[in-house]
Design a protein around this motif. Structure first.
Motif, PDB file in Angstrom:
ATOM      1  N   VAL A  40      51.183  60.528 -12.256  1.00 24.34           N
ATOM      2  CA  VAL A  40      51.713  60.434 -10.896  1.00 24.34           C
ATOM      3  C   VAL A  40      51.661  58.985 -10.422  1.00 24.34           C
ATOM      4  O   VAL A  40      50.640  58.322 -10.552  1.00 24.34           O
ATOM      5  CB  VAL A  40      50.893  61.309  -9.916  1.00 24.34           C
ATOM      6  N   ARG A  41      52.770  58.528  -9.877  1.00 25.33           N
ATOM      7  CA  ARG A  41      52.814  57.189  -9.272  1.00 25.33           C
ATOM      8  C   ARG A  41      53.337  57.386  -7.853  1.00 25.33           C
ATOM      9  O   ARG A  41      54.392  57.966  -7.649  1.00 25.33           O
ATOM     10  CB  ARG A  41      53.742  56.290 -10.077  1.00 25.33           C
ATOM     11  N   ARG A  42      52.580  56.907  -6.860  1.00 34.24           N
ATOM     12  CA  ARG A  42      52.962  57.072  -5.451  1.00 34.24           C
ATOM     13  C   ARG A  42      53.051  55.707  -4.789  1.00 34.24           C
ATOM     14  O   ARG A  42      52.272  54.807  -5.081  1.00 34.24           O
ATOM     15  CB  ARG A  42      51.933  57.921  -4.706  1.00 34.24           C
ATOM     16  N   PHE A  43      54.009  55.597  -3.875  1.00 37.46           N
ATOM     17  CA  PHE A  43      54.250  54.359  -3.140  1.00 37.46           C
ATOM     18  C   PHE A  43      54.076  54.634  -1.653  1.00 37.46           C
ATOM     19  O   PHE A  43      54.681  55.572  -1.122  1.00 37.46           O
ATOM     20  CB  PHE A  43      55.672  53.850  -3.398  1.00 37.46           C
ATOM     21  N   ALA A  44      53.264  53.837  -0.986  1.00 35.11           N
ATOM     22  CA  ALA A  44      53.079  53.980   0.460  1.00 35.11           C
ATOM     23  C   ALA A  44      54.327  53.446   1.169  1.00 35.11           C
ATOM     24  O   ALA A  44      54.833  52.372   0.824  1.00 35.11           O
ATOM     25  CB  ALA A  44      51.847  53.222   0.926  1.00 35.11           C
ATOM     26  N   LEU A  45      54.811  54.195   2.134  1.00 32.03           N
ATOM     27  CA  LEU A  45      55.997  53.783   2.876  1.00 32.03           C
ATOM     28  C   LEU A  45      55.793  52.406   3.497  1.00 32.03           C
ATOM     29  O   LEU A  45      56.688  51.549   3.448  1.00 32.03           O
ATOM     30  CB  LEU A  45      56.339  54.820   3.944  1.00 32.03           C
ATOM     31  N   SER A  46      54.622  52.140   4.038  1.00 33.67           N
ATOM     32  CA  SER A  46      54.362  50.834   4.652  1.00 33.67           C
ATOM     33  C   SER A  46      54.447  49.712   3.621  1.00 33.67           C
ATOM     34  O   SER A  46      54.948  48.619   3.919  1.00 33.67           O
ATOM     35  CB  SER A  46      52.996  50.825   5.339  1.00 33.67           C
ATOM     36  N   ASP A  47      53.982  49.942   2.381  1.00 32.08           N
ATOM     37  CA  ASP A  47      54.092  48.931   1.330  1.00 32.08           C
ATOM     38  C   ASP A  47      55.550  48.685   0.949  1.00 32.08           C
ATOM     39  O   ASP A  47      55.944  47.550   0.681  1.00 32.08           O
ATOM     40  CB  ASP A  47      53.300  49.337   0.092  1.00 32.08           C
ATOM     41  N   LEU A  48      56.355  49.742   0.935  1.00 29.68           N
ATOM     42  CA  LEU A  48      57.782  49.580   0.626  1.00 29.68           C
ATOM     43  C   LEU A  48      58.469  48.747   1.701  1.00 29.68           C
ATOM     44  O   LEU A  48      59.279  47.860   1.397  1.00 29.68           O
ATOM     45  CB  LEU A  48      58.466  50.947   0.505  1.00 29.68           C
ATOM     46  N   GLN A  49      58.114  49.003   2.954  1.00 31.45           N
ATOM     47  CA  GLN A  49      58.710  48.255   4.060  1.00 31.45           C
ATOM     48  C   GLN A  49      58.322  46.776   3.984  1.00 31.45           C
ATOM     49  O   GLN A  49      59.168  45.894   4.164  1.00 31.45           O
ATOM     50  CB  GLN A  49      58.287  48.867   5.396  1.00 31.45           C
ATOM     51  N   ILE A  50      57.070  46.490   3.704  1.00 27.01           N
ATOM     52  CA  ILE A  50      56.594  45.106   3.579  1.00 27.01           C
ATOM     53  C   ILE A  50      57.275  44.427   2.397  1.00 27.01           C
ATOM     54  O   ILE A  50      57.720  43.273   2.493  1.00 27.01           O
ATOM     55  CB  ILE A  50      55.056  45.068   3.439  1.00 27.01           C
ATOM     56  N   TRP A  51      57.378  45.121   1.270  1.00 27.12           N
ATOM     57  CA  TRP A  51      57.996  44.570   0.072  1.00 27.12           C
ATOM     58  C   TRP A  51      59.457  44.215   0.339  1.00 27.12           C
ATOM     59  O   TRP A  51      59.918  43.136  -0.043  1.00 27.12           O
ATOM     60  CB  TRP A  51      57.861  45.571  -1.069  1.00 27.12           C
ATOM     61  N   LEU A  52      60.177  45.115   1.008  1.00 25.86           N
ATOM     62  CA  LEU A  52      61.572  44.834   1.353  1.00 25.86           C
ATOM     63  C   LEU A  52      61.679  43.645   2.302  1.00 25.86           C
ATOM     64  O   LEU A  52      62.520  42.764   2.115  1.00 25.86           O
ATOM     65  CB  LEU A  52      62.228  46.059   1.993  1.00 25.86           C
ATOM     66  N   ALA A  53      60.841  43.621   3.309  1.00 25.08           N
ATOM     67  CA  ALA A  53      60.889  42.537   4.294  1.00 25.08           C
ATOM     68  C   ALA A  53      60.618  41.187   3.633  1.00 25.08           C
ATOM     69  O   ALA A  53      61.225  40.180   4.013  1.00 25.08           O
ATOM     70  CB  ALA A  53      59.889  42.793   5.412  1.00 25.08           C
ATOM     71  N   SER A  54      59.753  41.166   2.642  1.00 27.87           N
ATOM     72  CA  SER A  54      59.423  39.904   1.975  1.00 27.87           C
ATOM     73  C   SER A  54      60.572  39.405   1.103  1.00 27.87           C
ATOM     74  O   SER A  54      60.574  38.251   0.687  1.00 27.87           O
ATOM     75  CB  SER A  54      58.156  40.052   1.131  1.00 27.87           C
ATOM     76  N   ARG A  55      61.556  40.257   0.860  1.00 27.55           N
ATOM     77  CA  ARG A  55      62.696  39.884   0.036  1.00 27.55           C
ATOM     78  C   ARG A  55      63.982  39.733   0.844  1.00 27.55           C
ATOM     79  O   ARG A  55      65.050  39.532   0.294  1.00 27.55           O
ATOM     80  CB  ARG A  55      62.913  40.919  -1.067  1.00 27.55           C
ATOM     81  N   THR A  56      63.862  39.804   2.139  1.00 28.17           N
ATOM     82  CA  THR A  56      65.028  39.673   2.999  1.00 28.17           C
ATOM     83  C   THR A  56      65.464  38.211   3.063  1.00 28.17           C
ATOM     84  O   THR A  56      64.653  37.321   3.314  1.00 28.17           O
ATOM     85  CB  THR A  56      64.711  40.184   4.422  1.00 28.17           C
ATOM     86  N   VAL A  57      66.741  37.994   2.805  1.00 32.58           N
ATOM     87  CA  VAL A  57      67.312  36.651   2.824  1.00 32.58           C
ATOM     88  C   VAL A  57      68.255  36.579   4.012  1.00 32.58           C
ATOM     89  O   VAL A  57      69.133  37.414   4.178  1.00 32.58           O
ATOM     90  CB  VAL A  57      68.082  36.355   1.517  1.00 32.58           C
ATOM     91  N   GLU A  58      68.052  35.563   4.831  1.00 33.04           N
ATOM     92  CA  GLU A  58      68.931  35.392   5.988  1.00 33.04           C
ATOM     93  C   GLU A  58      70.199  34.708   5.538  1.00 33.04           C
ATOM     94  O   GLU A  58      70.167  33.762   4.730  1.00 33.04           O
ATOM     95  CB  GLU A  58      68.225  34.587   7.070  1.00 33.04           C
ATOM     96  N   GLY A  59      71.322  35.189   6.051  1.00 34.91           N
ATOM     97  CA  GLY A  59      72.615  34.635   5.681  1.00 34.91           C
ATOM     98  C   GLY A  59      72.842  33.242   6.256  1.00 34.91           C
ATOM     99  O   GLY A  59      72.185  32.822   7.209  1.00 34.91           O
ATOM    100  N   ALA A  60      73.790  32.530   5.660  1.00 36.65           N
ATOM    101  CA  ALA A  60      74.154  31.197   6.148  1.00 36.65           C
ATOM    102  C   ALA A  60      74.815  31.324   7.514  1.00 36.65           C
ATOM    103  O   ALA A  60      75.493  32.293   7.796  1.00 36.65           O
ATOM    104  CB  ALA A  60      75.094  30.519   5.160  1.00 36.65           C
ATOM    105  N   GLN A  61      74.604  30.339   8.337  1.00 39.45           N
ATOM    106  CA  GLN A  61      75.182  30.378   9.673  1.00 39.45           C
ATOM    107  C   GLN A  61      76.312  29.401   9.811  1.00 39.45           C
ATOM    108  O   GLN A  61      76.484  28.444   9.210  1.00 39.45           O
ATOM    109  CB  GLN A  61      74.118  30.091  10.726  1.00 39.45           C
TER     110      GLN A  61
END
Length: 61
Positions: A40-61
């Motif tokens: 069994v491998r389980r992922f905490a929803l809060s860890d998934l949210q943090i992981w996604l946020a750390s990979r968010t790239v802001e677009g060029a302006q």
């Protein structure tokens, strides 16, 4: 297990990737944190949210 933890299949769906891609991330050591018990491998929803946020790239302006 916590109500806020997801199976690998559901975690992959939440991230918008396939379960095989998430398994590859785990093997490569670049996946979100997870809890692993025999079979069994389980992922905490809060860890998934943090992981996604750390990979968010802001677009060029």
């Amino acid at each position: 297990m916590s109500k806020n933890s997801l199976s690998q299949r559901k975690a992959a769906a939440y991230l918008g990737i396939s379960p095989s891609t998430l398994r590859a991330y785990v093997r490569a050591g670049v996946s979100p944190p997870y809890i692993e018990l025999p079979g069994v491998r389980r992922f905490a929803l809060s860890d998934l949210q943090i992981w996604l946020a750390s990979r968010t790239v802001e677009g060029a302006q």
